[in-house]
Motif scaffolding. Sequence first.
Motif, PDB file in Angstrom:
ATOM      1  N   SER A 100       0.798  -1.225   0.000  1.00 15.08           N
ATOM      2  CA  SER A 100       0.000   0.000   0.000  1.00 15.08           C
ATOM      3  C   SER A 100       0.833   1.279   0.000  1.00 15.08           C
ATOM      4  CB  SER A 100      -0.913   0.017   1.227  1.00 15.08           C
ATOM      5  OG  SER A 100      -0.144  -0.033   2.425  1.00 15.08           O
ATOM      6  N   ALA A 101       2.166   1.157   0.075  1.00 15.31           N
ATOM      7  CA  ALA A 101       3.030   2.328   0.282  1.00 15.31           C
ATOM      8  C   ALA A 101       3.586   2.887  -1.024  1.00 15.31           C
ATOM      9  CB  ALA A 101       4.156   1.985   1.238  1.00 15.31           C
ATOM     10  N   ARG A 102       2.793   2.917  -2.056  1.00 18.75           N
ATOM     11  CA  ARG A 102       3.260   3.397  -3.362  1.00 18.75           C
ATOM     12  C   ARG A 102       3.758   4.837  -3.274  1.00 18.75           C
ATOM     13  NH1 ARG A 102       0.899   6.537  -6.896  1.00 18.75           N
ATOM     14  NH2 ARG A 102      -1.121   6.323  -5.823  1.00 18.75           N
ATOM     15  N   GLU A 103       3.030   5.706  -2.582  1.00 15.19           N
ATOM     16  CA  GLU A 103       3.427   7.116  -2.498  1.00 15.19           C
ATOM     17  C   GLU A 103       4.736   7.268  -1.723  1.00 15.19           C
ATOM     18  OE1 GLU A 103       0.163   9.316  -0.914  1.00 15.19           O
ATOM     19  OE2 GLU A 103      -1.099   9.021  -2.690  1.00 15.19           O
ATOM     20  N   VAL A 104       4.930   6.470  -0.698  1.00 10.44           N
ATOM     21  CA  VAL A 104       6.192   6.517   0.048  1.00 10.44           C
ATOM     22  C   VAL A 104       7.345   6.131  -0.863  1.00 10.44           C
ATOM     23  CG1 VAL A 104       7.508   5.473   1.940  1.00 10.44           C
ATOM     24  CG2 VAL A 104       5.086   6.057   2.261  1.00 10.44           C
ATOM     25  N   ARG A 105       7.173   5.087  -1.643  1.00  7.48           N
ATOM     26  CA  ARG A 105       8.233   4.657  -2.560  1.00  7.48           C
ATOM     27  C   ARG A 105       8.533   5.726  -3.602  1.00  7.48           C
ATOM     28  NH1 ARG A 105       5.775  -0.321  -1.429  1.00  7.48           N
ATOM     29  NH2 ARG A 105       4.217  -0.093  -3.075  1.00  7.48           N
ATOM     30  N   GLU A 106       7.520   6.425  -4.068  1.00 10.18           N
ATOM     31  CA  GLU A 106       7.743   7.482  -5.048  1.00 10.18           C
ATOM     32  C   GLU A 106       8.613   8.596  -4.477  1.00 10.18           C
ATOM     33  OE1 GLU A 106       3.846   8.707  -6.215  1.00 10.18           O
ATOM     34  OE2 GLU A 106       3.554   7.020  -7.613  1.00 10.18           O
ATOM     35  N   VAL A 107       8.382   8.935  -3.215  1.00 11.12           N
ATOM     36  CA  VAL A 107       9.186   9.987  -2.576  1.00 11.12           C
ATOM     37  C   VAL A 107      10.612   9.492  -2.338  1.00 11.12           C
ATOM     38  CG1 VAL A 107       9.471  11.390  -0.495  1.00 11.12           C
ATOM     39  CG2 VAL A 107       7.197  11.097  -1.505  1.00 11.12           C
ATOM     40  N   ILE A 108      10.761   8.299  -1.784  1.00 15.50           N
ATOM     41  CA  ILE A 108      12.090   7.781  -1.465  1.00 15.50           C
ATOM     42  C   ILE A 108      12.904   7.560  -2.734  1.00 15.50           C
ATOM     43  CG2 ILE A 108      13.363   5.883  -0.385  1.00 15.50           C
ATOM     44  CD1 ILE A 108      11.885   7.752   1.575  1.00 15.50           C
ATOM     45  N   ALA A 109      12.256   7.232  -3.823  1.00 15.88           N
ATOM     46  CA  ALA A 109      12.965   6.996  -5.092  1.00 15.88           C
ATOM     47  C   ALA A 109      13.755   8.226  -5.526  1.00 15.88           C
ATOM     48  CB  ALA A 109      11.977   6.591  -6.184  1.00 15.88           C
ATOM     49  N   ASP A 110      13.288   9.412  -5.147  1.00 13.10           N
ATOM     50  CA  ASP A 110      13.945  10.648  -5.577  1.00 13.10           C
ATOM     51  C   ASP A 110      14.943  11.191  -4.567  1.00 13.10           C
ATOM     52  OD1 ASP A 110      12.616  10.748  -8.010  1.00 13.10           O
ATOM     53  OD2 ASP A 110      10.922  11.878  -7.210  1.00 13.10           O
ATOM     54  N   ILE A 111      15.079  10.539  -3.419  1.00  8.07           N
ATOM     55  CA  ILE A 111      16.031  11.012  -2.409  1.00  8.07           C
ATOM     56  C   ILE A 111      17.399  10.396  -2.694  1.00  8.07           C
ATOM     57  CG2 ILE A 111      16.622  10.958   0.050  1.00  8.07           C
ATOM     58  CD1 ILE A 111      13.636  11.069   0.639  1.00  8.07           C
ATOM     59  N   PRO A 112      18.445  11.208  -2.754  1.00 10.33           N
ATOM     60  CA  PRO A 112      19.785  10.673  -3.051  1.00 10.33           C
ATOM     61  C   PRO A 112      20.224   9.626  -2.041  1.00 10.33           C
ATOM     62  CG  PRO A 112      19.758  13.082  -3.153  1.00 10.33           C
ATOM     63  CD  PRO A 112      18.455  12.665  -2.568  1.00 10.33           C
ATOM     64  N   MET A 113      20.954   8.634  -2.511  1.00  9.17           N
ATOM     65  CA  MET A 113      21.408   7.570  -1.629  1.00  9.17           C
ATOM     66  C   MET A 113      22.298   8.082  -0.507  1.00  9.17           C
ATOM     67  SD  MET A 113      20.236   4.505  -1.920  1.00  9.17           S
ATOM     68  CE  MET A 113      21.495   3.733  -0.876  1.00  9.17           C
ATOM     69  N   ASP A 114      23.001   9.185  -0.713  1.00 11.50           N
ATOM     70  CA  ASP A 114      23.901   9.669   0.334  1.00 11.50           C
ATOM     71  C   ASP A 114      23.172  10.358   1.488  1.00 11.50           C
ATOM     72  OD1 ASP A 114      23.207  12.082  -0.845  1.00 11.50           O
ATOM     73  OD2 ASP A 114      25.261  12.703  -1.281  1.00 11.50           O
ATOM     74  N   ARG A 115      21.839  10.384   1.431  1.00 16.99           N
ATOM     75  CA  ARG A 115      21.047  10.941   2.532  1.00 16.99           C
ATOM     76  C   ARG A 115      20.137   9.905   3.181  1.00 16.99           C
ATOM     77  NH1 ARG A 115      20.341  16.526   2.421  1.00 16.99           N
ATOM     78  NH2 ARG A 115      22.092  17.506   1.332  1.00 16.99           N
ATOM     79  N   LEU A 116      20.221   8.663   2.779  1.00 13.59           N
ATOM     80  CA  LEU A 116      19.301   7.641   3.271  1.00 13.59           C
ATOM     81  C   LEU A 116      19.955   6.719   4.291  1.00 13.59           C
ATOM     82  CD1 LEU A 116      17.549   6.646  -0.080  1.00 13.59           C
ATOM     83  CD2 LEU A 116      16.476   7.791   1.872  1.00 13.59           C
TER      84      LEU A 116
END
Length: 257
Positions: free
Chosen positions: A182-198
């Motif tokens: 159910s977390a499609r919107e969460v994945r859409e946001v995280i997809a655009d966050i650079p790996m060096d901030r995760l």
Amino acid sequence: MFDTHVNLHGDTYAEDLGEVLARAREAGVSRMLAICDRLDNFPAVLGIARAHADIWCSIGVHPHHSKDFTDLTVAQLVEGAEDENVVAIGETGLDFHYGYSEEQDQVRSLKTHIEAARQTGLPLILHTREADDMMGDLLEEAYAAGAFTPLLHCYTGGERLARRGLDLGAYVSVSGILSFKSAREVREVIADIPMDRLILETDCPYLAPVPMRGRRNEPSYLVHVAEALAALKGLPIEEVLETTTQNALKLFTRVRG
């Protein structure tokens, strides 16, 4: 792996904490950050950190409990953070979904935590639910008065708050929610966050990731959060583990090893 958000105190793991930690270490979780939710729970949380060389802790008051600590001071947080096992301020923030504490109490508490983070130089662990715009406004206003490092924990907010946080140098942590169908919107946001901030977290005992969903969550399940992030980013799991661990060590500078 570094599980940057575990809730180990209280009754949930009272009977088998040693077994839970053993499973975590066997799974490759070499560091854990135990979170303080109430100031009166800080001694218990700190005790866990002191008892285990691979566990550190935070000091803070969750927004749900801000009504119970309306006299919280910056000095209390700063004094608690003098212990070398304390590596972060929080968890604090804004949560208007349940309304367990009034808005003014949550805002007052958040501002107190921000000042403690600024004075100590420790990262600020932030919980945000149904408060994206107010959180963004408060963070930008506070940052203009003096720098601090935000961590948007267990991120489920929108793209705009994520971007505003990143502009202030924030890190973003992902939990098992990333694996939920159910977390499609969460994945859409995280997809655009650079790996060096995760960075990664379980937020155990809550939010067990797929394929463990429905069970009591525990740190050994962190690998499944990493797998969900690797799938989202199209990266090898080894790269995700290395990058997120190094990011967490950059953020939590007091953590050894």
